[in-house]
Write an enzyme that holds these catalytic residues in place. Sequence first.
Site, PDB file in Angstrom:
ATOM      1  N   GLY A  15       8.537 -10.780  -2.982  1.00  0.00           N
ATOM      2  CA  GLY A  15       9.194  -9.663  -2.282  1.00  0.00           C
ATOM      3  C   GLY A  15       8.950  -9.761  -0.789  1.00  0.00           C
ATOM      4  O   GLY A  15       8.700  -8.769  -0.118  1.00  0.00           O
ATOM      5  N   SER A  17      10.998 -10.591   1.625  1.00  0.00           N
ATOM      6  CA  SER A  17      12.187 -10.566   2.484  1.00  0.00           C
ATOM      7  C   SER A  17      12.335  -9.301   3.314  1.00  0.00           C
ATOM      8  O   SER A  17      13.013  -9.303   4.336  1.00  0.00           O
ATOM      9  CB  SER A  17      13.435 -10.718   1.606  1.00  0.00           C
ATOM     10  OG  SER A  17      13.458  -9.699   0.620  1.00  0.00           O
ATOM     11  N   ARG A  18      11.737  -8.226   2.857  1.00  0.00           N
ATOM     12  CA  ARG A  18      11.933  -6.929   3.543  1.00  0.00           C
ATOM     13  C   ARG A  18      10.604  -6.215   3.657  1.00  0.00           C
ATOM     14  O   ARG A  18       9.634  -6.572   2.979  1.00  0.00           O
ATOM     15  CB  ARG A  18      12.844  -6.019   2.703  1.00  0.00           C
ATOM     16  CG  ARG A  18      14.267  -6.430   2.670  1.00  0.00           C
ATOM     17  CD  ARG A  18      15.118  -5.345   2.043  1.00  0.00           C
ATOM     18  NE  ARG A  18      15.075  -5.315   0.595  1.00  0.00           N
ATOM     19  CZ  ARG A  18      14.854  -4.207  -0.129  1.00  0.00           C
ATOM     20  NH1 ARG A  18      14.650  -3.050   0.463  1.00  0.00           N
ATOM     21  NH2 ARG A  18      14.847  -4.256  -1.451  1.00  0.00           N
ATOM     22  N   ASP A  66      13.307 -13.383  -9.977  1.00  0.00           N
ATOM     23  CA  ASP A  66      12.816 -12.098 -10.459  1.00  0.00           C
ATOM     24  C   ASP A  66      11.400 -12.336 -10.975  1.00  0.00           C
ATOM     25  O   ASP A  66      11.208 -12.976 -12.011  1.00  0.00           O
ATOM     26  CB  ASP A  66      13.727 -11.587 -11.581  1.00  0.00           C
ATOM     27  CG  ASP A  66      13.241 -10.263 -12.161  1.00  0.00           C
ATOM     28  OD1 ASP A  66      12.083  -9.881 -11.917  1.00  0.00           O
ATOM     29  OD2 ASP A  66      14.032  -9.620 -12.868  1.00  0.00           O
ATOM     30  N   VAL A  67      10.406 -11.826 -10.249  1.00  0.00           N
ATOM     31  CA  VAL A  67       9.015 -12.177 -10.570  1.00  0.00           C
ATOM     32  C   VAL A  67       8.492 -11.495 -11.837  1.00  0.00           C
ATOM     33  O   VAL A  67       7.357 -11.741 -12.240  1.00  0.00           O
ATOM     34  CB  VAL A  67       8.052 -11.910  -9.376  1.00  0.00           C
ATOM     35  CG1 VAL A  67       8.304 -12.880  -8.252  1.00  0.00           C
ATOM     36  CG2 VAL A  67       8.132 -10.471  -8.900  1.00  0.00           C
ATOM     37  N   TYR A 158       4.243   4.603 -11.865  1.00  0.00           N
ATOM     38  CA  TYR A 158       3.887   3.872 -10.641  1.00  0.00           C
ATOM     39  C   TYR A 158       2.369   3.892 -10.449  1.00  0.00           C
ATOM     40  O   TYR A 158       1.762   2.861 -10.155  1.00  0.00           O
ATOM     41  CB  TYR A 158       4.610   4.505  -9.453  1.00  0.00           C
ATOM     42  CG  TYR A 158       4.464   3.758  -8.137  1.00  0.00           C
ATOM     43  CD1 TYR A 158       5.226   2.631  -7.861  1.00  0.00           C
ATOM     44  CD2 TYR A 158       3.573   4.197  -7.166  1.00  0.00           C
ATOM     45  CE1 TYR A 158       5.102   1.944  -6.650  1.00  0.00           C
ATOM     46  CE2 TYR A 158       3.434   3.526  -5.960  1.00  0.00           C
ATOM     47  CZ  TYR A 158       4.203   2.404  -5.698  1.00  0.00           C
ATOM     48  OH  TYR A 158       4.067   1.731  -4.501  1.00  0.00           O
ATOM     49  N   LYS A 162      -0.041   0.419 -10.358  1.00  0.00           N
ATOM     50  CA  LYS A 162      -0.898   0.050  -9.225  1.00  0.00           C
ATOM     51  C   LYS A 162      -2.386   0.073  -9.632  1.00  0.00           C
ATOM     52  O   LYS A 162      -3.167  -0.754  -9.165  1.00  0.00           O
ATOM     53  CB  LYS A 162      -0.621   0.981  -8.037  1.00  0.00           C
ATOM     54  CG  LYS A 162       0.790   0.820  -7.469  1.00  0.00           C
ATOM     55  CD  LYS A 162       1.042  -0.599  -6.971  1.00  0.00           C
ATOM     56  CE  LYS A 162       2.380  -0.773  -6.307  1.00  0.00           C
ATOM     57  NZ  LYS A 162       2.604  -2.136  -5.780  1.00  0.00           N
ATOM     58  N   ILE A 191       4.189   3.808   4.028  1.00  0.00           N
ATOM     59  CA  ILE A 191       4.521   2.855   5.087  1.00  0.00           C
ATOM     60  C   ILE A 191       6.031   2.895   5.309  1.00  0.00           C
ATOM     61  O   ILE A 191       6.807   2.958   4.340  1.00  0.00           O
ATOM     62  CB  ILE A 191       4.082   1.420   4.670  1.00  0.00           C
ATOM     63  CG1 ILE A 191       2.597   1.395   4.258  1.00  0.00           C
ATOM     64  CG2 ILE A 191       4.370   0.426   5.793  1.00  0.00           C
ATOM     65  CD1 ILE A 191       1.596   1.870   5.284  1.00  0.00           C
TER      66      ILE A 191
HETATM   67  P1  NAP Z   1      10.802  -2.632  -0.068  1.00  0.00           P
HETATM   68  O1  NAP Z   1      11.070  -2.470   1.385  1.00  0.00           O
HETATM   69  O2  NAP Z   1      11.604  -1.854  -1.054  1.00  0.00           O
HETATM   70  O3  NAP Z   1      10.894  -4.211  -0.396  1.00  0.00           O
HETATM   71  C1  NAP Z   1      10.711  -4.636  -1.718  1.00  0.00           C
HETATM   72  C2  NAP Z   1      10.709  -6.162  -1.768  1.00  0.00           C
HETATM   73  O4  NAP Z   1      10.412  -6.547  -3.117  1.00  0.00           O
HETATM   74  C3  NAP Z   1      12.047  -6.776  -1.427  1.00  0.00           C
HETATM   75  O5  NAP Z   1      11.826  -8.018  -0.797  1.00  0.00           O
HETATM   76  C4  NAP Z   1      12.689  -6.994  -2.811  1.00  0.00           C
HETATM   77  O6  NAP Z   1      13.663  -8.049  -2.843  1.00  0.00           O
HETATM   78  C5  NAP Z   1      11.451  -7.381  -3.604  1.00  0.00           C
HETATM   79  N1  NAP Z   1      11.589  -7.207  -5.050  1.00  0.00           N
HETATM   80  C6  NAP Z   1      11.808  -6.075  -5.755  1.00  0.00           C
HETATM   81  N2  NAP Z   1      11.851  -6.342  -7.076  1.00  0.00           N
HETATM   82  C7  NAP Z   1      11.650  -7.678  -7.200  1.00  0.00           C
HETATM   83  C8  NAP Z   1      11.596  -8.573  -8.312  1.00  0.00           C
HETATM   84  N3  NAP Z   1      11.768  -8.139  -9.569  1.00  0.00           N
HETATM   85  N4  NAP Z   1      11.382  -9.887  -8.077  1.00  0.00           N
HETATM   86  C9  NAP Z   1      11.217 -10.354  -6.801  1.00  0.00           C
HETATM   87  N5  NAP Z   1      11.259  -9.554  -5.715  1.00  0.00           N
HETATM   88  C10 NAP Z   1      11.477  -8.229  -5.918  1.00  0.00           C
HETATM   89  O7  NAP Z   1       9.290  -2.287  -0.430  1.00  0.00           O
HETATM   90  P2  NAP Z   1       7.977  -2.134   0.501  1.00  0.00           P
HETATM   91  O8  NAP Z   1       7.872  -0.719   0.903  1.00  0.00           O
HETATM   92  O9  NAP Z   1       7.943  -3.208   1.520  1.00  0.00           O
HETATM   93  O10 NAP Z   1       6.860  -2.372  -0.619  1.00  0.00           O
HETATM   94  C11 NAP Z   1       6.204  -3.620  -0.809  1.00  0.00           C
HETATM   95  C12 NAP Z   1       5.009  -3.399  -1.730  1.00  0.00           C
HETATM   96  O11 NAP Z   1       4.151  -2.413  -1.150  1.00  0.00           O
HETATM   97  C13 NAP Z   1       5.391  -2.859  -3.115  1.00  0.00           C
HETATM   98  O12 NAP Z   1       4.556  -3.427  -4.091  1.00  0.00           O
HETATM   99  C14 NAP Z   1       5.102  -1.370  -3.000  1.00  0.00           C
HETATM  100  O13 NAP Z   1       4.837  -0.788  -4.253  1.00  0.00           O
HETATM  101  C15 NAP Z   1       3.896  -1.393  -2.093  1.00  0.00           C
HETATM  102  N6  NAP Z   1       3.664  -0.129  -1.395  1.00  0.00           N
HETATM  103  C16 NAP Z   1       4.576   0.381  -0.522  1.00  0.00           C
HETATM  104  C17 NAP Z   1       4.312   1.589   0.123  1.00  0.00           C
HETATM  105  C18 NAP Z   1       5.255   2.212   1.102  1.00  0.00           C
HETATM  106  O14 NAP Z   1       5.007   3.355   1.498  1.00  0.00           O
HETATM  107  N7  NAP Z   1       6.312   1.545   1.535  1.00  0.00           N
HETATM  108  C19 NAP Z   1       3.100   2.263  -0.151  1.00  0.00           C
HETATM  109  C20 NAP Z   1       2.203   1.715  -1.051  1.00  0.00           C
HETATM  110  C21 NAP Z   1       2.486   0.511  -1.663  1.00  0.00           C
HETATM  111  P3  NAP Z   1      15.246  -7.745  -2.533  1.00  0.00           P
HETATM  112  O15 NAP Z   1      15.346  -7.510  -1.043  1.00  0.00           O
HETATM  113  O16 NAP Z   1      15.984  -8.964  -2.939  1.00  0.00           O
HETATM  114  O17 NAP Z   1      15.602  -6.517  -3.300  1.00  0.00           O
END
Ligand code: NAP
Length: 244
Positions: A15, A17-18, A66-67, A158, A162, A191
């Site tokens: 994941g 990419s974003r 898809d991981v 969720y 985690k 975040i």
């Molecule tokens: P995000 O912006 O929604 O990005 C999610 C990333 O995961 C994207 O690159 C997406 O790929 C990829 N992805 C989703 N499902 C996948 C799959 N089945 N196989 C491979 N790649 C997959 O999320 P984020 O906020 O950066 O979150 C990243 C991590 O941090 C996650 O584990 C999330 O639970 C954790 N986290 C986030 C927050 C927060 O507040 N943002 C807080 C605590 C923890 P595509 O672009 O192709 O869809």
Amino acid sequence: MTIRTLQGRTALVTGGSRGIGAAISKALAQAGATVAINYRERADEANKLVDTIVKADGRAVAIPADVSQTSAVAQMVERVKSELGPIDVLINNAGIAITRGIDDLSEADFDRTIAINLKSVFLCTRAVLPMMRAKQWGRIVNISSGAARGAGSIGPHYNASKAGIEGLTRGYAARLVKEGITVNAVAPSLIETDMVRGQENLVSRIPLGRFGKADEVARAVMMLLDNAYMTGQTIALSGGMAFN
Ligand code: NAP
């Protein structure tokens, strides 16, 4: 100037990419690693990030998979190995957040969340371990969440995914430290990424008064990569909301 502590290393960011994964991918490339940026479906964003890294004299490739799927993980890891070399650093970051109340949470939501957020960590770790063991060196960082310990805003599925990641982190850490491989977790809360878009009302819960930045999470990850003595730990970032 960034010190290129990861020169000659190959990293895989799931994941990547974003959002948080993209910030980690950039930080790894700045530290000299060659980075495999995994994504699920948004190829444009992944390819744009590769261009940005390459323009800054880094090395990166985008790899769809898809991981949560065993065969997709095996193919991804084989591709990284043949195109970039054995994987030294694994960042298990891919995740989804399907917001549900306890009465609306379906079995399908539960299974999908566990498969993508938790099972993927097992599948990717299992796939890269032979390469790390062969070198007697490896770094694994799992992206958890404040929801592993606190209430969170997404739902119990969720929270469970985690909390499971932190169990895997400690289980692997204890068994791999003698082989030069550390396994740690970073647990961010709120975040600013696509995942929290539209939920600005949640800022009122954060004592610092703002969402965290993806780059702040990346800096915590980088800190863990440079330390052979620190393993099995979870580093939390929450703007003062929670303390481990
Ligand atoms: P995000 O912006 O929604 O990005 C999610 C990333 O995961 C994207 O690159 C997406 O790929 C990829 N992805 C989703 N499902 C996948 C799959 N089945 N196989 C491979 N790649 C997959 O999320 P984020 O906020 O950066 O979150 C990243 C991590 O941090 C996650 O584990 C999330 O639970 C954790 N986290 C986030 C927050 C927060 O507040 N943002 C807080 C605590 C923890 P595509 O672009 O192709 O869809």
